[in-house]
Design a protein around this motif. Structure first.
Motif, PDB file in Angstrom:
ATOM      1  N   GLN A 127       0.815  -1.219   0.000  1.00 18.83           N
ATOM      2  CA  GLN A 127       0.000   0.000   0.000  1.00 18.83           C
ATOM      3  C   GLN A 127       0.851   1.272   0.000  1.00 18.83           C
ATOM      4  N   ASP A 132      -3.283  -6.649  -2.523  1.00 17.00           N
ATOM      5  CA  ASP A 132      -4.573  -6.077  -2.155  1.00 17.00           C
ATOM      6  C   ASP A 132      -5.171  -5.319  -3.341  1.00 17.00           C
ATOM      7  N   ASP A 157      -6.273  -1.514  -2.790  1.00 20.27           N
ATOM      8  CA  ASP A 157      -5.167  -0.540  -2.797  1.00 20.27           C
ATOM      9  C   ASP A 157      -4.768  -0.181  -4.219  1.00 20.27           C
TER      10      ASP A 157
HETATM   11 MG   LIG Z   1      -1.811  -3.667   2.267  1.00 21.03          MG
END
Ligand SMILES: [Mg+2]
Ligand SMILES: Nc1nc2c(ncn2[C@@H]2O[C@H](COP(=O)(O)OP(=O)(O)OP(=O)(O)O)[C@@H](O)[C@H]2O)c(=O)[nH]1
Length: 390
Positions: free
Chosen positions: A10, A44, A47
């Motif tokens: 992220q 993810d 993200d």
């Molecule tokens: Mg993450």
């Protein structure tokens, strides 16, 4: 200098996104390109979707470990982040290979936070693969260190940070250390803070990368700072900072001729240098640097030998052991700016702290685990002795 930027996880993805924005700015404001490609890699999916400037296709936003994590991250287990990138590295290597102007890339810049799971685990593994494949290309890491409060509440924070830093140090040519805590501004929410931190993290790279790519004669300095100087400077633990000194909008017509104005002029330089030192991305001792680099950016009429010499000597006074490289970059702007890099730091207190704390954490974890195993064995034994009704 042109970078190929890869953000992992992220934090890494978001900072890489800021680099993509920087490249757009360089193109629109200055008509030059400073990045050959920007890629975000994550476990993810949310993200990846939230990014703004990185191209929204699967060659630039690469989802890894889809089957293992269901697209929801690795929950701070950086060993899992490392394992996933090992399995899925083909996707990333392929995306790099198909970069349109790949041959123009001067260096790789891989970005991640040290405390998370995906980025922290992925960055050293990816660095290793790239180093093996592109032996000649310098490879740098930009690693974000956690906030103080995260170190206190989340047990994995210290462990992840220490293992990520050690592994990255073993493979990367240089590691830019960014301490989140240094950038905290009160009165902002965390989300606001993160966005602002990311903008501030990439800002010092703007002039630094642009200076050597400038094509217009009027913006070419007397001493150009190009990719060669940067590559020669960068090694091991590295910090970066940026400082500026505003120039008043209106100046008296005969302003620069008096002694007092000459002094003010050079003071502007040392003021910007002090600002850059205070804003370094991690607190460190400049005398621990074996290499340093500064770039002076100022309007052409402000750029003169006094200013350049003053800045050089104010750095030499504190970075006593460093080989210092420098350059000047005349731009039309109402400030005197200094971009500063301290590199090849022989001692970084904060990194040592992580290593020491992680060793303590590992040994207490082992002891606790042995205790739990012992208790578990006792329960199992007692369990065996109780008659069952089945
Ligand atoms: Mg993450
Ligand atoms: N400067 C900055 N730090 C961030 C940002 N996002 C997360 N962090 C920091 O990064 C650490 C958490 O790592 P993340 O990057 O969220 O983790 P990840 O790599 O996505 O890994 P997992 O979510 O565990 O799979 C914490 O120390 C956060 O404070 C960001 O946008 N900017």
């Amino acid at each position: 200098m042109k970078l190929l930027v890869i953000g992992c996880g992220q934090c890494g993805g978001r900072i890489a996104d800021e680099f993509a924005r920087l490249n757009r700015r360089a193109r629109s404001q200055r008509g030059i390109s400073i990045i050959t490609n920007t890629i975000a890699v994550n476990t993810d999916i949310a993200d990846l979707t939230g990014l703004s400037f990185i191209k929204p296709d699967f060659q630039h936003r690469i989802l890894i470990g889809g089957q293992k994590t269901g697209g929801h991250g690795v929950g701070k287990i950086n060993e899992l982040g490392a394992e996933i990138v090992r399995e899925d590295s083909d996707k990333i290597l392929e995306a790099i290979k198909t970069t349109r102007h790949f041959h123009e890339t001067d260096a790789f810049l891989l970005i991640a936070s040290a405390a998370g799971g995906t980025g922290s685990g992925a960055i050293p593994i990816l660095a290793q693969y790239l180093k093996e494949r592109y032996v000649e290309k310098p490879l740098y890491n930009l690693i974000v260190l956690p906030f103080k409060h995260e170190e206190k509440v989340e047990e994995r924070t210290i462990y992840n940070t220490a293992t990520c830093l050690k592994s990255a140090y073993l493979v990367a040519d240089a590691i830019f250390l960014i301490d989140n805590q240094r950038f905290i501004r009160k009165h902002f929410s965390i989300q606001d803070n993160l966005g602002k931190i990311n903008t501030q993290v990439v800002e010092p790279f703007y002039n630094l990368l642009c200076a050597g790519e400038e094509k217009k004669a009027k913006y070419i300095g007397s001493k150009i700072l190009d990719a060669g100087d940067i590559i020669q400077t960068l090694s091991g633990w590295t910090v970066i900072g940026y400082g500026e000194s505003q120039i008043p909008f209106f100046k008296l017509p005969f302003g620069t001729s008096s002694f007092r104005d000459k002094t003010n002029e050079t003071q502007k330089g040392s003021h910007a240098m002090n600002d850059a030192i205070n804003e370094l991305s991690l607190k460190c001792n400049p005398s621990d640097a074996k290499a340093a680099l500064y770039l002076l950016t100022a309007p052409p009429e402000e750029m003169n030998m006094n200013l350049i010499t003053e800045i050089g000597s104010s750095l030499k006074r504190i970075a006593t052991e460093a080989i210092i490289r420098s350059g000047d970059y005349p731009r039309e702007k109402r400030s005197v700016d200094v971009t500063l890099i301290l590199s090849d730091l022989v001692n970084v207190e904060k990194v040592m702290e992580y290593f020491t704390k992680a060793i303590r954490y590992i040994s207490s974890y082992k002891k606790r685990w042995e205790g739990i195993e012992y208790e578990h064995r006792e329960i199992e034994e007692a369990f065996r002795d109780i008659p069952s009704l089945l």
